[in-house]
Design a protein around this motif. Structure first.
Motif, short mmCIF file in Angstrom:
data_model
loop_
_atom_site.label_atom_id
_atom_site.label_comp_id
_atom_site.label_asym_id
_atom_site.label_seq_id
_atom_site.Cartn_x
_atom_site.Cartn_y
_atom_site.Cartn_z
N ARG A 163 51.19 39.62 62.80
CA ARG A 163 50.66 38.31 63.19
C ARG A 163 49.92 38.40 64.52
O ARG A 163 48.84 37.82 64.69
CB ARG A 163 51.81 37.30 63.26
CG ARG A 163 51.46 35.93 63.84
CD ARG A 163 50.18 35.35 63.32
NE ARG A 163 50.09 35.29 61.87
CZ ARG A 163 48.96 35.11 61.20
NH1 ARG A 163 47.81 34.99 61.86
NH2 ARG A 163 48.96 35.07 59.88
N ASP A 164 50.49 39.14 65.48
CA ASP A 164 49.82 39.32 66.76
C ASP A 164 48.48 40.02 66.57
O ASP A 164 47.49 39.72 67.26
CB ASP A 164 50.69 40.14 67.72
CG ASP A 164 51.91 39.38 68.18
OD1 ASP A 164 51.90 38.13 68.07
OD2 ASP A 164 52.88 40.01 68.65
N THR A 165 48.42 40.95 65.63
CA THR A 165 47.19 41.67 65.34
C THR A 165 46.15 40.72 64.78
O THR A 165 44.97 40.75 65.16
CB THR A 165 47.47 42.81 64.36
OG1 THR A 165 48.35 43.74 64.96
CG2 THR A 165 46.18 43.53 63.98
N LYS A 191 55.87 40.27 62.95
CA LYS A 191 55.41 39.71 64.23
C LYS A 191 54.22 40.52 64.77
O LYS A 191 53.25 39.95 65.26
CB LYS A 191 56.53 39.69 65.25
CG LYS A 191 56.17 39.00 66.56
CD LYS A 191 57.34 38.98 67.51
CE LYS A 191 56.98 38.22 68.78
NZ LYS A 191 55.80 38.76 69.46
N ARG A 192 54.31 41.85 64.66
CA ARG A 192 53.19 42.69 65.11
C ARG A 192 51.94 42.41 64.28
O ARG A 192 50.83 42.35 64.80
CB ARG A 192 53.58 44.16 65.03
CG ARG A 192 54.53 44.62 66.13
CD ARG A 192 54.60 46.14 66.19
NE ARG A 192 55.08 46.71 64.93
CZ ARG A 192 56.36 46.93 64.65
NH1 ARG A 192 57.29 46.64 65.55
NH2 ARG A 192 56.72 47.47 63.50
N ARG A 231 44.60 40.25 70.43
CA ARG A 231 45.40 40.68 71.58
C ARG A 231 44.60 40.50 72.86
O ARG A 231 43.51 41.04 73.00
CB ARG A 231 45.79 42.16 71.42
CG ARG A 231 46.71 42.39 70.23
CD ARG A 231 46.96 43.87 70.01
NE ARG A 231 47.83 44.08 68.86
CZ ARG A 231 48.10 45.28 68.36
NH1 ARG A 231 47.57 46.35 68.91
NH2 ARG A 231 48.89 45.40 67.32
N ASN A 285 46.04 37.42 65.13
CA ASN A 285 45.67 36.40 66.12
C ASN A 285 44.78 36.97 67.22
O ASN A 285 44.02 36.24 67.85
CB ASN A 285 46.92 35.78 66.75
CG ASN A 285 47.62 34.84 65.80
OD1 ASN A 285 47.10 34.51 64.73
ND2 ASN A 285 48.81 34.39 66.18
N ARG A 295 50.87 33.54 74.69
CA ARG A 295 51.78 34.11 75.69
C ARG A 295 51.88 33.22 76.92
O ARG A 295 52.96 32.99 77.46
CB ARG A 295 51.29 35.51 76.06
CG ARG A 295 52.09 36.17 77.17
CD ARG A 295 51.63 37.60 77.37
NE ARG A 295 52.04 38.14 78.64
CZ ARG A 295 51.72 39.33 79.07
NH1 ARG A 295 50.99 40.13 78.31
NH2 ARG A 295 52.12 39.78 80.24
#
Length: 307
Positions: A72-74, A69-70, A78, A76, A173
């Motif tokens: 993927r967030d990276t 998940k981290r 932040r 996409n 988010r």
């Protein structure tokens, strides 16, 4: 020359604008789905990210899931939520981090429009999956064939997954579209947002709170139906509606200015209408008070003339 403002015409214009411009958009953003549906995905695509085996021990499964998940967030990007933002109009940074080295990558600036979100493909499918690979935004969605069900209360469709490039960024988010802008545009918008916030403070502190306090003072001094009090009620009613209407106009203007970034996947977020409830109710209350005090002023003037 004294300018006379027709309060009734202002209400008609605002109501007409919302009815003619906004309601059709909100209507087109909705769809009445059948009660049940079956959507068969033929030949699903390879998962966007590696899947974690459910046979692993819980701690290991949780650790690997969180790590993916981290990652993927990276990929996409932040969002910097500490930057300046206001209402449905955002002036926030969108910062990409290099996935391999976790060092700061290219910084990308975006304009966030909180009134627009991704459209669900149907009632039973998820919202298209947004993801970024090598700096390019994609949507993973499903293309479905015709309804093969003979039951009008049910849909049965055969679908296939596809990955499509899209021009916009997306804030997962807060569920809102993000429009890429230049660094210079970002700096200009930051200053505009500062002015905007100062304007809101002046509007709230002076045109609402101070005017309302003067209204209560005149009532305490035994002069409730003064001409000033009637004007104050009208001023408060108008200014309470200014903020939500301004936010609406900004988001609709953003839709027109950045039309090239709005694909058919983006719809008006009708759930945002809930934030209109309080200011509309308050404005209606002050409108009712305005007409009541206006009538009271007229009756008082007639009594004064007969004495």
């Amino acid at each position: 020359m004294k300018i006379k403002i027709d309060f009734r015409r202002i209400l008609v214009v605002v109501g007409g604008f919302i009815g003619i411009i906004v309601l059709p958009i909100a209507y087109n953003s909705s769809y009445n789905y059948p009660n049940t549906g079956i959507f068969n995905i033929d030949h699903p695509l390879k998962p966007i990210d590696p899947e974690v085996s459910e046979d692993l021990p819980h701690r290991q499964y949780k650790r690997l899931s969180d790590s993916l998940k981290r990652d993927r967030d990276t990929k996409n990007g932040r969002l910097n939520y500490t930057a300046v933002g206001s209402l449905g109009l955002g002036w926030l940074e969108f910062e990409h981090i290099n996935h391999e080295t976790y060092s700061n990558g290219e910084r990308e600036y975006v304009l966030l429009l909180g009134w627009w979100k991704l459209k669900k493909e149907n009632e039973f499918a998820h919202v298209p999956i947004y993801f970024v690979e090598k700096g390019q935004s994609y949507l993973r969605s499903s293309i479905c064939g015709p309804n093969t069900s003979k039951n009008p209360e049910q849909e049965v469709r055969d679908c296939k997954e596809i990955d499509r490039k899209v021009p916009f960024r997306y804030d997962l988010r807060e569920n809102r579209i993000a429009i890429p802008i230049s660094e210079n545009a970002h700096q200009v918008m930051q200053w505009v947002s500062y002015i905007y916030i100062v304007g809101i403070l002046i509007l709230v502190l002076y045109f609402v709170l101070l005017v309302f306090m003067n209204f209560l003072r005149d009532i305490a001094y035994g002069d409730p139906f003064s001409e000033k009090n009637v004007r104050r009620l009208r001023t408060i009613a108008i200014n309470i509606l200014i903020l939500p209407v301004l936010e609406l106009l900004i988001n609709l203007l953003g839709r027109l200015v950045y039309a090239g970034y709005f694909t058919s996947d983006i719809i008006l977020n009708t759930g945002i209408w809930r934030q209109f409830t309080k200011p509309v109710v308050l404005s209606v209350i002050f409108v009712a008070l305005y007409f009541a005090f206006k009538k009271g002023k007229k009756l008082q003037d007639e009594i004064d003339l007969t004495v």
